[in-house]
Structures are given as structure tokens and as C-alpha cells.
Design a protein around this motif. Structure first.
Motif, PDB file in Angstrom:
ATOM      1  N   LEU A  58       0.832  -1.203   0.000  1.00  0.00           N
ATOM      2  CA  LEU A  58       0.000   0.000   0.000  1.00  0.00           C
ATOM      3  C   LEU A  58       0.865   1.251   0.000  1.00  0.00           C
ATOM      4  O   LEU A  58       0.655   2.172  -0.793  1.00  0.00           O
ATOM      5  CB  LEU A  58      -0.939   0.003   1.203  1.00  0.00           C
ATOM      6  N   ALA A  59       1.858   1.301   0.884  1.00  0.00           N
ATOM      7  CA  ALA A  59       2.749   2.466   0.957  1.00  0.00           C
ATOM      8  C   ALA A  59       3.481   2.681  -0.358  1.00  0.00           C
ATOM      9  O   ALA A  59       3.586   3.816  -0.840  1.00  0.00           O
ATOM     10  CB  ALA A  59       3.735   2.299   2.103  1.00  0.00           C
ATOM     11  N   GLU A  60       3.983   1.614  -0.953  1.00  0.00           N
ATOM     12  CA  GLU A  60       4.697   1.734  -2.228  1.00  0.00           C
ATOM     13  C   GLU A  60       3.785   2.271  -3.328  1.00  0.00           C
ATOM     14  O   GLU A  60       4.194   3.121  -4.125  1.00  0.00           O
ATOM     15  CB  GLU A  60       5.278   0.381  -2.638  1.00  0.00           C
ATOM     16  N   GLN A  61       2.541   1.794  -3.370  1.00  0.00           N
ATOM     17  CA  GLN A  61       1.611   2.261  -4.401  1.00  0.00           C
ATOM     18  C   GLN A  61       1.223   3.714  -4.174  1.00  0.00           C
ATOM     19  O   GLN A  61       1.123   4.494  -5.127  1.00  0.00           O
ATOM     20  CB  GLN A  61       0.359   1.384  -4.445  1.00  0.00           C
ATOM     21  N   ILE A  62       1.025   4.090  -2.928  1.00  0.00           N
ATOM     22  CA  ILE A  62       0.719   5.488  -2.615  1.00  0.00           C
ATOM     23  C   ILE A  62       1.862   6.381  -3.081  1.00  0.00           C
ATOM     24  O   ILE A  62       1.634   7.420  -3.712  1.00  0.00           O
ATOM     25  CB  ILE A  62       0.441   5.665  -1.105  1.00  0.00           C
ATOM     26  N   VAL A  63       3.096   5.980  -2.782  1.00  0.00           N
ATOM     27  CA  VAL A  63       4.256   6.779  -3.192  1.00  0.00           C
ATOM     28  C   VAL A  63       4.300   6.912  -4.716  1.00  0.00           C
ATOM     29  O   VAL A  63       4.498   8.015  -5.236  1.00  0.00           O
ATOM     30  CB  VAL A  63       5.573   6.181  -2.649  1.00  0.00           C
ATOM     31  N   LYS A  64       4.095   5.825  -5.440  1.00  0.00           N
ATOM     32  CA  LYS A  64       4.104   5.882  -6.915  1.00  0.00           C
ATOM     33  C   LYS A  64       3.059   6.864  -7.422  1.00  0.00           C
ATOM     34  O   LYS A  64       3.323   7.658  -8.324  1.00  0.00           O
ATOM     35  CB  LYS A  64       3.841   4.496  -7.505  1.00  0.00           C
ATOM     36  N   ASP A  65       1.853   6.794  -6.864  1.00  0.00           N
ATOM     37  CA  ASP A  65       0.787   7.685  -7.322  1.00  0.00           C
ATOM     38  C   ASP A  65       1.069   9.141  -6.973  1.00  0.00           C
ATOM     39  O   ASP A  65       0.835  10.035  -7.782  1.00  0.00           O
ATOM     40  CB  ASP A  65      -0.556   7.247  -6.731  1.00  0.00           C
ATOM     41  N   VAL A  66       1.576   9.390  -5.771  1.00  0.00           N
ATOM     42  CA  VAL A  66       1.900  10.759  -5.372  1.00  0.00           C
ATOM     43  C   VAL A  66       2.980  11.339  -6.285  1.00  0.00           C
ATOM     44  O   VAL A  66       2.864  12.473  -6.768  1.00  0.00           O
ATOM     45  CB  VAL A  66       2.325  10.820  -3.888  1.00  0.00           C
ATOM     46  N   VAL A  67       4.015  10.577  -6.537  1.00  0.00           N
ATOM     47  CA  VAL A  67       5.106  11.032  -7.404  1.00  0.00           C
ATOM     48  C   VAL A  67       4.571  11.343  -8.801  1.00  0.00           C
ATOM     49  O   VAL A  67       4.895  12.371  -9.392  1.00  0.00           O
ATOM     50  CB  VAL A  67       6.235   9.974  -7.460  1.00  0.00           C
TER      51      VAL A  67
END
Length: 77
Positions: free
Chosen positions: A20-29
């Protein structure tokens, strides 16, 4: 410097929380066009019995004008 705080019920695996954290970071970036190094994600588990007082009331009910996605439930009804 976006910081995202996720509050959820206990029971998710460590792998799910990391994913979840990794996907959130990808989307935010991608959406905010910032560097990955500037994004942080915190995950906090809240017991179901504490949800209404520790999350719904202070973070949702008292800050509804800041929400970009309203929940479809109200634990006080």
C-alpha cells in the motif's frame, strides 16, 4: 514534501502495508510530479472499538471540509 497518514483496522499483513505504501508513493510522485525521496507514508492501526472516537470524530467529522473523499458511513447513526 507530501506526508500521507493512513489509518485502518488491524489485520492487514506487513506485506499488504508495504505494498500500500509503495503504491501510494508511486501515485503521489506521478500526480504531484515530485521526487520519491520527498514522500513519506505512515500507517496506523486503530481498533474497531476506537475508530469512532480516534478517527471518525476528529479526522472526518471535525474536518469534513478538508476531505476530498467522504466516507459512506457514520458510526454515530
Amino acid at each position: 514534501m507530501p506526508h500521507i497518514s493512513v489509518k485502518l483496522y488491524p489485520g492487514r499483513s506487513e506485506q499488504q502495508k508495504v505494498q500500500l505504501a509503495e503504491q501510494i508513493v508511486k501515485d503521489v510522485v506521478s500526480i504531484l510530479e515530485c521526487g520519491e525521496e520527498s514522500v513519506s507514508v505512515a500507517i496506523e492501526e486503530i481498533k474497531p472499538g476506537d475508530w469512532a472516537e480516534q478517527v471518525y470524530k476528529p479526522d472526518i467529522l471535525n474536518h469534513s471540509k478538508k476531505l476530498y473523499k467522504q466516507p459512506g458511513y457514520n458510526p454515530f447513526q
